[in-house]
Design a protein around this motif. Sequence first.
Motif, PDB file in Angstrom:
ATOM      1  N   ARG A   1      -3.335  -7.067 -11.428  1.00  0.00           N
ATOM      2  CA  ARG A   1      -3.754  -5.785 -11.813  1.00  0.00           C
ATOM      3  C   ARG A   1      -4.958  -5.495 -10.609  1.00  0.00           C
ATOM      4  NH1 ARG A   1      -2.458  -6.761 -17.069  1.00  0.00           N
ATOM      5  NH2 ARG A   1      -4.623  -7.497 -17.464  1.00  0.00           N
ATOM      6  N   LEU A   2      -5.886  -6.576 -10.564  1.00  0.00           N
ATOM      7  CA  LEU A   2      -7.042  -5.905  -9.524  1.00  0.00           C
ATOM      8  C   LEU A   2      -6.457  -5.789  -8.415  1.00  0.00           C
ATOM      9  CD1 LEU A   2      -9.797  -6.084  -8.856  1.00  0.00           C
ATOM     10  CD2 LEU A   2      -9.845  -8.737  -8.670  1.00  0.00           C
ATOM     11  N   ALA A   3      -5.431  -6.864  -7.759  1.00  0.00           N
ATOM     12  CA  ALA A   3      -4.878  -6.627  -6.548  1.00  0.00           C
ATOM     13  C   ALA A   3      -4.178  -5.269  -6.392  1.00  0.00           C
ATOM     14  CB  ALA A   3      -3.915  -7.751  -6.302  1.00  0.00           C
ATOM     15  N   GLU A   4      -3.440  -4.708  -7.417  1.00  0.00           N
ATOM     16  CA  GLU A   4      -2.809  -3.199  -7.089  1.00  0.00           C
ATOM     17  C   GLU A   4      -4.055  -2.425  -7.157  1.00  0.00           C
ATOM     18  OE1 GLU A   4      -0.628  -3.519 -10.714  1.00  0.00           O
ATOM     19  OE2 GLU A   4       1.243  -4.397  -9.795  1.00  0.00           O
ATOM     20  N   SER A   5      -5.124  -2.555  -7.883  1.00  0.00           N
ATOM     21  CA  SER A   5      -6.024  -1.563  -7.694  1.00  0.00           C
ATOM     22  C   SER A   5      -6.695  -1.486  -6.591  1.00  0.00           C
ATOM     23  CB  SER A   5      -7.198  -1.858  -8.597  1.00  0.00           C
ATOM     24  OG  SER A   5      -8.201  -1.052  -8.883  1.00  0.00           O
ATOM     25  N   LEU A   6      -6.868  -2.650  -5.935  1.00  0.00           N
ATOM     26  CA  LEU A   6      -7.489  -2.676  -4.321  1.00  0.00           C
ATOM     27  C   LEU A   6      -6.483  -1.964  -3.567  1.00  0.00           C
ATOM     28  CD1 LEU A   6      -9.174  -6.277  -4.449  1.00  0.00           C
ATOM     29  CD2 LEU A   6     -10.457  -4.064  -4.577  1.00  0.00           C
ATOM     30  N   ALA A   7      -5.040  -2.457  -3.547  1.00  0.00           N
ATOM     31  CA  ALA A   7      -4.201  -1.702  -2.811  1.00  0.00           C
ATOM     32  C   ALA A   7      -4.289  -0.426  -2.763  1.00  0.00           C
ATOM     33  CB  ALA A   7      -3.025  -2.311  -3.163  1.00  0.00           C
ATOM     34  N   SER A   8      -4.210   0.209  -4.051  1.00  0.00           N
ATOM     35  CA  SER A   8      -4.139   1.745  -4.351  1.00  0.00           C
ATOM     36  C   SER A   8      -5.654   2.560  -3.693  1.00  0.00           C
ATOM     37  CB  SER A   8      -4.478   2.229  -5.895  1.00  0.00           C
ATOM     38  OG  SER A   8      -4.318   3.337  -6.075  1.00  0.00           O
ATOM     39  N   GLN A   9      -6.714   1.757  -3.870  1.00  0.00           N
ATOM     40  CA  GLN A   9      -7.947   2.299  -3.054  1.00  0.00           C
ATOM     41  C   GLN A   9      -7.798   2.226  -1.746  1.00  0.00           C
ATOM     42  OE1 GLN A   9     -11.465   0.815  -5.036  1.00  0.00           O
ATOM     43  NE2 GLN A   9     -10.611   0.257  -6.789  1.00  0.00           N
ATOM     44  N   ALA A  10      -7.171   1.297  -1.230  1.00  0.00           N
ATOM     45  CA  ALA A  10      -7.024   1.070   0.375  1.00  0.00           C
ATOM     46  C   ALA A  10      -6.272   2.101   0.416  1.00  0.00           C
ATOM     47  CB  ALA A  10      -6.607  -0.351   0.544  1.00  0.00           C
ATOM     48  N   ALA A  11      -5.107   2.201   0.168  1.00  0.00           N
ATOM     49  CA  ALA A  11      -4.148   3.380   0.641  1.00  0.00           C
ATOM     50  C   ALA A  11      -4.566   4.765   0.771  1.00  0.00           C
ATOM     51  CB  ALA A  11      -2.821   3.440  -0.241  1.00  0.00           C
TER      52      ALA A  11
ATOM     53  N   LEU B   1       0.738  -1.361  -0.010  1.00  0.00           N
ATOM     54  CA  LEU B   1       0.073  -0.186   0.027  1.00  0.00           C
ATOM     55  C   LEU B   1       0.912   1.250   0.036  1.00  0.00           C
ATOM     56  CD1 LEU B   1      -2.642  -1.129   2.781  1.00  0.00           C
ATOM     57  CD2 LEU B   1      -2.692  -1.488   0.476  1.00  0.00           C
ATOM     58  N   LEU B   2       0.850   2.108  -1.171  1.00  0.00           N
ATOM     59  CA  LEU B   2       1.552   3.330  -1.229  1.00  0.00           C
ATOM     60  C   LEU B   2       0.934   4.528  -1.358  1.00  0.00           C
ATOM     61  CD1 LEU B   2       3.762   1.886  -4.168  1.00  0.00           C
ATOM     62  CD2 LEU B   2       4.583   2.102  -1.808  1.00  0.00           C
ATOM     63  N   ASN B   3       1.368   5.477  -0.230  1.00  0.00           N
ATOM     64  CA  ASN B   3       0.726   6.896  -0.358  1.00  0.00           C
ATOM     65  C   ASN B   3       2.022   7.724  -0.392  1.00  0.00           C
ATOM     66  OD1 ASN B   3      -1.464   8.793   0.437  1.00  0.00           O
ATOM     67  ND2 ASN B   3      -0.201   9.184   2.131  1.00  0.00           N
ATOM     68  N   LYS B   4       1.810   8.661  -1.474  1.00  0.00           N
ATOM     69  CA  LYS B   4       2.700   9.575  -1.868  1.00  0.00           C
ATOM     70  C   LYS B   4       4.095   9.154  -1.873  1.00  0.00           C
ATOM     71  CE  LYS B   4      -0.098  13.222   0.283  1.00  0.00           C
ATOM     72  NZ  LYS B   4      -0.172  14.371   1.227  1.00  0.00           N
ATOM     73  N   GLY B   5       4.331   7.792  -2.336  1.00  0.00           N
ATOM     74  CA  GLY B   5       5.666   7.254  -2.523  1.00  0.00           C
ATOM     75  C   GLY B   5       6.060   6.361  -1.306  1.00  0.00           C
TER      76      GLY B   5
ATOM     77  N   LEU C   1       0.550  -3.267   3.534  1.00  0.00           N
ATOM     78  CA  LEU C   1       0.456  -4.296   2.419  1.00  0.00           C
ATOM     79  C   LEU C   1      -0.810  -5.122   2.550  1.00  0.00           C
ATOM     80  CD1 LEU C   1       1.306  -7.461   3.661  1.00  0.00           C
ATOM     81  CD2 LEU C   1       3.592  -6.239   4.192  1.00  0.00           C
ATOM     82  N   ILE C   2      -1.003  -5.830   1.477  1.00  0.00           N
ATOM     83  CA  ILE C   2      -2.001  -6.815   1.333  1.00  0.00           C
ATOM     84  C   ILE C   2      -1.366  -8.149   0.764  1.00  0.00           C
ATOM     85  CG2 ILE C   2      -4.213  -7.658  -0.024  1.00  0.00           C
ATOM     86  CD1 ILE C   2      -4.865  -4.790  -0.382  1.00  0.00           C
ATOM     87  N   GLU C   3      -1.658  -9.284   1.387  1.00  0.00           N
ATOM     88  CA  GLU C   3      -0.998 -10.502   0.987  1.00  0.00           C
ATOM     89  C   GLU C   3      -2.218 -11.237   0.684  1.00  0.00           C
ATOM     90  OE1 GLU C   3       1.819 -13.989   2.982  1.00  0.00           O
ATOM     91  OE2 GLU C   3       1.358 -12.076   3.948  1.00  0.00           O
ATOM     92  N   LEU C   4      -1.930 -12.023  -0.462  1.00  0.00           N
ATOM     93  CA  LEU C   4      -2.983 -13.082  -1.148  1.00  0.00           C
ATOM     94  C   LEU C   4      -2.403 -14.319  -1.273  1.00  0.00           C
ATOM     95  CD1 LEU C   4      -4.762 -10.637  -3.742  1.00  0.00           C
ATOM     96  CD2 LEU C   4      -5.521 -11.027  -1.365  1.00  0.00           C
TER      97      LEU C   4
END
Length: 288
Positions: free
Chosen positions: A28-38, A1-5, A10-13
């Motif tokens: 890509r779906l996991a990255e999108s979820l991680a971005s929204q979560a951040a 999970l990134l916020n402003k670099g 983290l999300i672990e699947l």
Amino acid sequence: LLNKGQVIGLIELGERRRTRNFTADEIRLAESLASQAAVAIENARLYAEAQRRADQLRALHEAGRALASDLRLESILRTLTETAQRLTDARYGALAVLDAGGTSVAHFHTVGLSEAERGRIGEPPRGRGLLGAVLSEGAPIRADDLARDPRAAGFPPHHPIMKSLLGVPIAARGKVIGSLYLTDKANDRPFTQEDEDLVARLAADAAIAIENARLFEEVQRLAATDELTGLHNRRHFFELAGHEFQRARRFRRHCAVLPQDRRAPFRRDHAIDGVFEDEDAIRDGESE
């Protein structure tokens, strides 16, 4: 999970039933979820911070209103100490006020200690160690570990052990008249510059409130005493008599006024339970 670099989590699947590689679409779906979560986590943090700041400003405002409407010194000290404790999330708080000469502690109010603990500790501090350093240096002090600070004087018997301290002086007209002390921030966190700034703002209001309370006490004292002799005057006599009569009526007990008049012998009708039966005689006798 990134916020402003910056990594904030983290999300672990994982797949338990069989071993396989995740597809590009799944990644890509996991990255999108991680971005929204951040983003959601950062928004929640910002909201919590805004709420905390609003609570702090509200506490300062409420304290300012209370101080402006109260001239009782003990009540003012309690309001100030409780507000400082609330602003910094400290376990213990204390406020020391110096005497008129600025040489010794005249008032010392605490929060966080029970009555039993206060009783076991005994006499309040006299302004030594770090407490005295805040008063003598006239500058804020933050100590993360009291045991290692060379200015610390230790604790008296039965005193709870405290680890961290924030001390802020209270100054009026360029002279230190007291200080606020906070110890042991919640969750063993150190006191911050923000804590210091908040307590410093409160200390500025404290100086005005304490000076006003002292002036009020002095006016009250002068109103009840003769300026030349220092003895209680006529106003004090009637205020005291009224208080005693009210108490006598409340508890249904006898109370009498015994006037002293050197010009005439004592008359029993001048000493009446609970009331001024012959008030003129009492006034004349008091003025002698």
